[in-house]
Design an enzyme around this catalytic site. Sequence first.
Site, mmCIF file in Angstrom:
data_model
loop_
_atom_site.group_PDB
_atom_site.id
_atom_site.type_symbol
_atom_site.label_atom_id
_atom_site.label_comp_id
_atom_site.label_asym_id
_atom_site.label_seq_id
_atom_site.Cartn_x
_atom_site.Cartn_y
_atom_site.Cartn_z
ATOM 1 N N GLU A 1 -3.020 3.122 48.152
ATOM 2 C CA GLU A 1 -4.146 1.928 47.580
ATOM 3 C C GLU A 1 -4.340 2.175 46.365
ATOM 4 O O GLU A 1 -4.620 1.277 45.673
ATOM 5 C CB GLU A 1 -5.193 2.009 48.687
ATOM 6 N N GLU B 1 -3.230 4.117 58.086
ATOM 7 C CA GLU B 1 -4.444 3.930 58.948
ATOM 8 C C GLU B 1 -4.380 3.569 60.430
ATOM 9 O O GLU B 1 -4.983 3.816 61.255
ATOM 10 C CB GLU B 1 -5.367 3.134 58.161
ATOM 11 N N GLY C 1 -2.570 0.674 55.005
ATOM 12 C CA GLY C 1 -2.958 0.272 56.402
ATOM 13 C C GLY C 1 -2.039 0.665 57.608
ATOM 14 O O GLY C 1 -2.453 0.921 58.607
ATOM 15 N N ALA D 1 -1.184 -2.907 54.572
ATOM 16 C CA ALA D 1 -1.734 -4.385 54.639
ATOM 17 C C ALA D 1 -0.772 -5.417 53.715
ATOM 18 O O ALA D 1 -0.159 -4.880 52.947
ATOM 19 C CB ALA D 1 -3.062 -4.277 53.956
HETATM 20 N N1 3HC Z 1 2.416 -6.398 51.216
HETATM 21 C C1 3HC Z 1 3.231 -7.557 50.787
HETATM 22 N N2 3HC Z 1 4.397 -7.529 50.700
HETATM 23 C C2 3HC Z 1 5.077 -6.145 50.567
HETATM 24 C C3 3HC Z 1 4.551 -4.940 50.633
HETATM 25 C C4 3HC Z 1 2.937 -5.352 51.139
HETATM 26 N N3 3HC Z 1 2.156 -4.206 51.366
HETATM 27 N N4 3HC Z 1 5.042 -3.924 50.447
HETATM 28 C C5 3HC Z 1 6.106 -4.437 49.940
HETATM 29 N N5 3HC Z 1 6.113 -5.857 50.003
HETATM 30 C C6 3HC Z 1 7.346 -6.565 49.496
HETATM 31 C C7 3HC Z 1 7.820 -6.445 48.038
HETATM 32 O O1 3HC Z 1 6.920 -7.103 47.178
HETATM 33 C C8 3HC Z 1 9.127 -6.950 48.166
HETATM 34 O O2 3HC Z 1 9.133 -8.283 48.258
HETATM 35 P P1 3HC Z 1 10.350 -9.147 47.301
HETATM 36 O O3 3HC Z 1 11.568 -8.655 48.016
HETATM 37 O O4 3HC Z 1 10.074 -10.596 47.774
HETATM 38 O O5 3HC Z 1 10.437 -8.667 46.221
HETATM 39 C C9 3HC Z 1 9.601 -6.278 49.561
HETATM 40 O O6 3HC Z 1 8.350 -6.339 50.143
HETATM 41 C C10 3HC Z 1 10.579 -5.004 49.535
HETATM 42 O O7 3HC Z 1 9.593 -4.052 48.659
HETATM 43 P P2 3HC Z 1 10.260 -3.174 47.834
HETATM 44 O O8 3HC Z 1 11.313 -3.828 47.012
HETATM 45 O O9 3HC Z 1 9.098 -2.537 47.137
HETATM 46 O O10 3HC Z 1 11.081 -2.425 48.794
HETATM 47 P P3 3HC Z 1 11.439 -0.793 48.547
HETATM 48 O O11 3HC Z 1 12.309 -0.642 49.818
HETATM 49 O O12 3HC Z 1 11.936 -0.368 47.089
HETATM 50 O O13 3HC Z 1 9.951 0.245 48.982
HETATM 51 C C11 3HC Z 1 7.971 0.407 50.108
HETATM 52 C C12 3HC Z 1 9.311 -0.118 50.072
HETATM 53 C C13 3HC Z 1 7.912 1.767 49.852
HETATM 54 C C14 3HC Z 1 7.393 0.169 51.311
HETATM 55 C C15 3HC Z 1 7.370 -0.480 48.947
HETATM 56 O O14 3HC Z 1 7.440 -1.661 48.935
HETATM 57 C C16 3HC Z 1 5.736 0.063 48.833
HETATM 58 O O15 3HC Z 1 5.352 0.954 48.362
HETATM 59 N N6 3HC Z 1 4.938 -1.002 49.099
HETATM 60 C C17 3HC Z 1 3.411 -1.009 48.938
HETATM 61 C C18 3HC Z 1 2.762 0.110 49.936
HETATM 62 C C19 3HC Z 1 1.339 0.120 49.763
HETATM 63 O O16 3HC Z 1 0.810 -0.171 48.515
HETATM 64 N N7 3HC Z 1 0.533 -0.052 50.768
HETATM 65 C C20 3HC Z 1 -0.841 -0.204 50.851
HETATM 66 C C21 3HC Z 1 -1.411 -1.869 50.830
HETATM 67 S S1 3HC Z 1 -2.847 -1.732 50.625
HETATM 68 C C22 3HC Z 1 -3.577 -1.340 52.210
HETATM 69 O O17 3HC Z 1 -2.949 -1.245 53.098
HETATM 70 C C23 3HC Z 1 -4.944 -1.581 52.325
HETATM 71 C C24 3HC Z 1 -5.633 -1.212 53.530
HETATM 72 O O18 3HC Z 1 -6.031 0.126 53.146
HETATM 73 C C25 3HC Z 1 -6.779 -1.889 54.128
#
Ligand code: 3HC
Length: 675
Positions: free
Chosen positions: A124, A104, A101, A62
């Site tokens: 998450e 999912e 997400g 998400a």
């Molecule tokens: N939403 C918004 N922005 C995100 C994001 C997300 N899910 N994931 C990454 N970004 C952004 C980062 O803030 C960063 O922004 P910036 O360049 O402005 O600083 C940019 O994308 C690049 O991210 P990284 O520097 O972390 O890039 P990497 O290549 O090192 O890592 C990744 C990539 C492994 C995908 C890592 O970004 C990550 O772990 N992201 C989060 C994944 C996550 O937690 N997903 C679950 C979200 S909650 C959800 O899905 C709820 C649902 O169940 C309803």
Amino acid sequence: MSPIRTERHGDVLVIISDNPPVNALGAAVRQGLDSAIRDGDADAEVAAMVIRCDGRTFFAGADITEFGKPMQEPGLPTLVDRIEASSKPVVAAIHGTALGGGCEVALSCHYRIAVPSAKVGTPEVKLGLLPGAGGTQRIPRIAGVKLALEMTAKGDPISAKRAADAGLIDRIAGEDSLEADAIAFAREVAAVRPLPRASEKTATADPDAVAAFKKENGRRFHGFDAPNANIACVEKAADGSSYADGIAFEQREFMRLMMGVQSAAQRHIFFAERQASKIDGIAADTALRPVKRVGVIGAGTMGGGISMNFLSAGIPVTIVEMAQDALDRGTGVIRKNYEASAAKGRLKPEQVEAAMGALTPTLDFDALADCDLVIEAVYEEMSVKKDIFTRLDSICKPGAILASNTSYLNVDEIAAVTSRPQDVVGMHFFSPANVMKLLEVVRGAKTADDVLATVMALAKTIRKVAVVAGVCDGFIGNRMLMPRQVEAMKLLMEGATPEQIDRVHVAFGMPMGPFQMSDLAGVDIGWHRDPNRIESIRDALAAEGRWGQKTKAGFYDYDDKRTPTPSPRVAEIIESFRAKAGSTVREISDEEIVEKTLYTMVNEGALILEEGMAQRASDIDVVWIYGYGWPVYRGGPMFWADTEGLAKVVAGLEKHGFAVATSLKDKAAAGGRFN
Ligand code: 3HC
């Protein structure tokens, strides 16, 4: 323009997302996917659909930036139900990381194909949440309760191979032929009915697995809300409840966590960590200096740990010592550490040999001449550092970066002995340097922009979280530690015990309290070494050889397993100091301990910001989370102060007569926050 486009390949509709950098499932992506699936479903010429992503990854989750704001339709739960309800097969084609997400969405597709390097996961929990779009209900239905617990409550992604073994992935594609393989797969299954829908499967309850999982991870989950919520949802998926009831339960728990302070804190740290790497006033495209070989001076615990970071990243290291036995000892410890990792299965034997093969141990300082970066990690003594930097100045090639691992000394003073202060920078690693994630990068008055940018980029290569600090005593972390230690000692004089103060800190969520930390680090650190000069409780302990865990006695007594017990001798020493000072002993409340030892840290943080020694409040939070074990669910000291309410923090400080930082007072008066 919509980030979603479609392409027709015969009777297969390929739905493509292009939403850099990580294809987060923001509103526009959800809307585009929703209408593409509807169109595909309604189009008589479409037999099957494929969902794939452009760029470096499948949907990474998400869009976290949308959290806390009103959700635009369709929400993710609605979207995944729409995909699953399609009357035609939908195939998810996965590369990079299908996270949260994104995972999912994939699980709501009828089939999943992934490249071998792909990873699948629901992280998450690391944001204080749970998979809120059916993940907690679909994963156990496909892969069983045991793996669902691992994936949701721990949050680590799994490999495509492991996912395939567990049934979460149906087919592995060629690394470079994902789209073609996915289209072929879609054609193969186009006519198969009934469509496999995860929500229609049943999960079998496994109370033994749940009990074992809780027991095994009790310590790791302590203090956190989200892991238990994830576990409860997975249990719900397998307790005979209908899928709809399971989803309703998941939704309630998701919203509860989302509204809570812990998730806000963990989301804050997610962005704070990424923000920390950005340097104010330096262009993002600043040309970096190449770093192909690193020199490390000192093969002690610190120098060895620092070397390991680079060796593990494939960067050769020249390590220099003064004496052969110290060099041999240091090299031996590095090998032992690598072999211990190999024994635990974290490294292959050939990786150990590759790392050791890239290490050049030497007694010859001149061998540093071809290093692009040299990090000094010797004794914390200004004159010693100055000698070393004078020598480096004459040995190192032009443009080499000269770094000191000092934890509090003045980097500008060190730089001033060289003819190239622009090349000098602080790189303060935290012990054990091969394990701890934090790196404080100290920007001297004359440090060149490209030096700073290079070191920050290098930190990422060696998988550290780097924070820029200015030149001041103790930089960010150790400077804030000082008021905490000073106030803890004063509290002993007024009636508190080491056990009480440590208990308050541990209950707060710290890995240990101030006195446990002293015992671990060594009570003799910074001691003047004159047993007859006893000016403080610490002096008295050090003079008696109570140097902490290493001598089995410090502020606590220790048995052979290093289990601490309160020490009657320490109580006597404290008592004698109280008597000498004529202190009136009184009952100290836990609240007073928090105000005096933690609010003072926040106050110091505010001063650090006022003086420009940290770029932003969130950097301070990152330092404390990654360098000192501040509980991530409290978001770091400055975020925590925001949640306490700055007016309350100011009132607490004033009550005890502390001089409150102007910026803290002003913010509190204006009803503001640090973050
Ligand atoms: N939403 C918004 N922005 C995100 C994001 C997300 N899910 N994931 C990454 N970004 C952004 C980062 O803030 C960063 O922004 P910036 O360049 O402005 O600083 C940019 O994308 C690049 O991210 P990284 O520097 O972390 O890039 P990497 O290549 O090192 O890592 C990744 C990539 C492994 C995908 C890592 O970004 C990550 O772990 N992201 C989060 C994944 C996550 O937690 N997903 C679950 C979200 S909650 C959800 O899905 C709820 C649902 O169940 C309803």
